[in-house]
Enzyme design. Structure first.
Site, short mmCIF file in Angstrom:
data_model
loop_
_atom_site.label_atom_id
_atom_site.label_comp_id
_atom_site.label_asym_id
_atom_site.label_seq_id
_atom_site.Cartn_x
_atom_site.Cartn_y
_atom_site.Cartn_z
NE ARG A 51 0.18 1.12 3.42
CZ ARG A 51 1.12 2.01 3.64
NH1 ARG A 51 2.39 1.64 3.64
NH2 ARG A 51 0.85 3.27 3.87
N GLY A 52 0.29 2.41 -0.12
CA GLY A 52 1.09 3.62 -0.28
C GLY A 52 1.14 3.93 -1.77
CB ALA A 53 0.29 7.01 -3.64
CD GLN A 200 -3.01 2.44 6.92
OE1 GLN A 200 -3.58 2.81 7.94
NE2 GLN A 200 -3.61 2.36 5.76
CG ASP A 241 -2.94 8.07 -0.80
OD1 ASP A 241 -3.02 8.64 0.31
OD2 ASP A 241 -2.46 6.95 -0.97
CE LYS A 252 -5.14 5.37 4.59
NZ LYS A 252 -6.06 4.55 3.79
O1 MRU Z 1 -4.41 3.14 2.27
P1 MRU Z 1 -2.92 3.33 2.15
O2 MRU Z 1 -2.16 2.74 3.28
O3 MRU Z 1 -2.42 2.89 0.79
O4 MRU Z 1 -2.74 4.89 2.20
C1 MRU Z 1 -1.48 5.49 2.12
C2 MRU Z 1 -1.51 6.84 2.67
O5 MRU Z 1 -2.51 7.48 2.78
C3 MRU Z 1 -0.23 7.38 3.07
O6 MRU Z 1 -0.31 8.13 4.22
C4 MRU Z 1 0.45 8.21 2.12
O7 MRU Z 1 0.79 9.41 2.53
C5 MRU Z 1 0.37 8.18 0.74
S1 MRU Z 1 1.65 7.18 0.13
C6 MRU Z 1 3.18 7.93 0.45
#
Ligand code: MRU
Length: 361
Positions: A51-53, A200, A241, A252
């Site tokens: 996960r994470g963009a 997370q 994201d 998030k």
């Molecule tokens: O749902 P996720 O865990 O994929 O969401 C990721 C996020 O929201 C992270 O905080 C993030 O800042 C983006 S990826 C660097």
């Protein structure tokens, strides 16, 4: 980054198969998964094993490589890319990476596609590492400025969710400046929002920071405003994201509330992102960015390690009560002090972004 002295990226290739950490098992176990098919890559993204963009984008690119090994025809490639693009809706890097792969591969003859695909996916991964390192250097300057203003005192930062190396290919976005400041010898401490419902922050950010030796404290998501009121946060820094061309920030769920609290308390609120997270087609984040709705069970249930070491899931909500689970929110650019990108820092506005990326004008 290193785990117990061993350097890792969050995705890598072994022969032709694709390796990832199963992030649903952290922080209790460091399990490495071997992805060999398109469906395994899609499942890894959907189920949040990755996960994470930026990481989602890189794994989707490698997922297309795996798909092409099974069928490299144009028809299959378009179908498989569309299928991978549907795995998660909010992070724009997913679509960006697949579009880049298709642009590269559409003009490549089918017999050369697999090799070209692996080369392009590797380039996407390598560029993400370089971009995150750039973010780290520009964000480090902000932390150095704060440290210079309070000599002999600790710099206190607050972050939400996980925007560390596990969310990217390496370094992280929001955590890259923190790692670089720590490595530069700045005395710092990070307040880590636990980040319900998937935790997370508690599970991933705290684990990452701990492995790197960065001082940190996990807090309930609701504690940030109180800490800001009492002067215990010098700067908030989060990842994102998707950022609109006007500087609105999807991140998030809970990020917006932190930005509101930061504004009320004059705490700088910075957002760190590679340019691959900017959606130049979108102007109004609140109305135009699709927000992922995830399972109610993520809210009603909690997974953790029991005293005997077993991993268990328990229900914390009253039996029979329904739950809603919007996974992201949008922070309007006006609440953001600035954006940190691989090209430098800018205001969270259309003008600010175009100043750094004039080719998008
Ligand atoms: O749902 P996720 O865990 O994929 O969401 C990721 C996020 O929201 C992270 O905080 C993030 O800042 C983006 S990826 C660097």
């Amino acid at each position: 980054m290193k785990v117990d002295g061993v350097a890792y990226r969050s995705v890598w290739v072994d022969g032709w198969s694709v390796r990832i950490f199963d992030q649903t098992k952290l922080p209790w176990a460091l399990d490495i998964l071997n992805l060999t098919t398109r469906d395994q890559a899609a499942h890894a993204i959907k189920s949040m094993q990755v996960r994470g963009a930026p990481l989602i984008g890189a794994v989707a690119a490698y997922g297309l490589c795996l798909a092409l090994r099974a069928d490299a025809s144009s028809e299959a490639m378009e179908r498989d890319a569309a299928m991978l693009a549907e795995t998660r809706p909010t992070a724009i890097n997913l679509r960006w990476a697949l579009d880049r792969m298709l642009t590269r591969l559409r003009n490549t003859p089918a017999q050369g596609r697999v090799d070209a695909a692996y080369a392009e996916a590797a380039a996407i991964a390598d560029e993400d590492v370089a971009q995150c390192a750039g973010i780290g250097r520009y964000g480090l300057e902000l932390i150095q400025d704060i440290a210079a203003k309070k000599p002999g005192q600790r710099v206190n930062l607050l972050t939400h969710c996980n925007a560390g190396w596990l969310a990217t290919v390496d370094w992280g976005t929001a955590l890259a400046p923190i790692y670089m400041a720590h490595d530069a010898g700045i005395d710092l401490h990070v307040w880590v929002d636990e980040t319900r419902p998937r935790n997370q922050g508690a599970a991933l950010t705290a684990w990452e920071l701990g492995k790197h030796g960065v001082a940190h404290t996990v807090i309930a998501d609701n504690a940030g405003g109180h800490l800001m009121q009492h002067g215990q946060v010098d700067m908030a820094i989060v990842g994102t994201d998707r950022v609109t061309r006007t500087g609105d920030v999807a991140n998030k769920i809970g990020t917006y509330l932190k930005a509101l609290a930061a504004r009320d308390n004059d705490v700088p609120f910075w957002v760190a992102l590679p340019s691959t997270t900017i959606d130049w087609t979108v102007s109004d984040g609140v109305t135009e960015i699709p927000i992922e709705e995830r399972s109610a069970a993520e809210v009603t249930d909690l997974t953790g390690r029991m005293a005997d070491g077993t991993i268990a899931t328990i229900r914390v909500a009253a039996g029979g009560s329904p739950a809603a689970n919007p996974a992201f929110d949008v922070t309007p650019g006006r609440l953001v002090t600035g954006l940190i990108t691989e090209r430098g820092r800018c205001a969270a506005t259309a003008e600010g972004l175009l100043g750094l990326f004039p080719e998008r004008g």
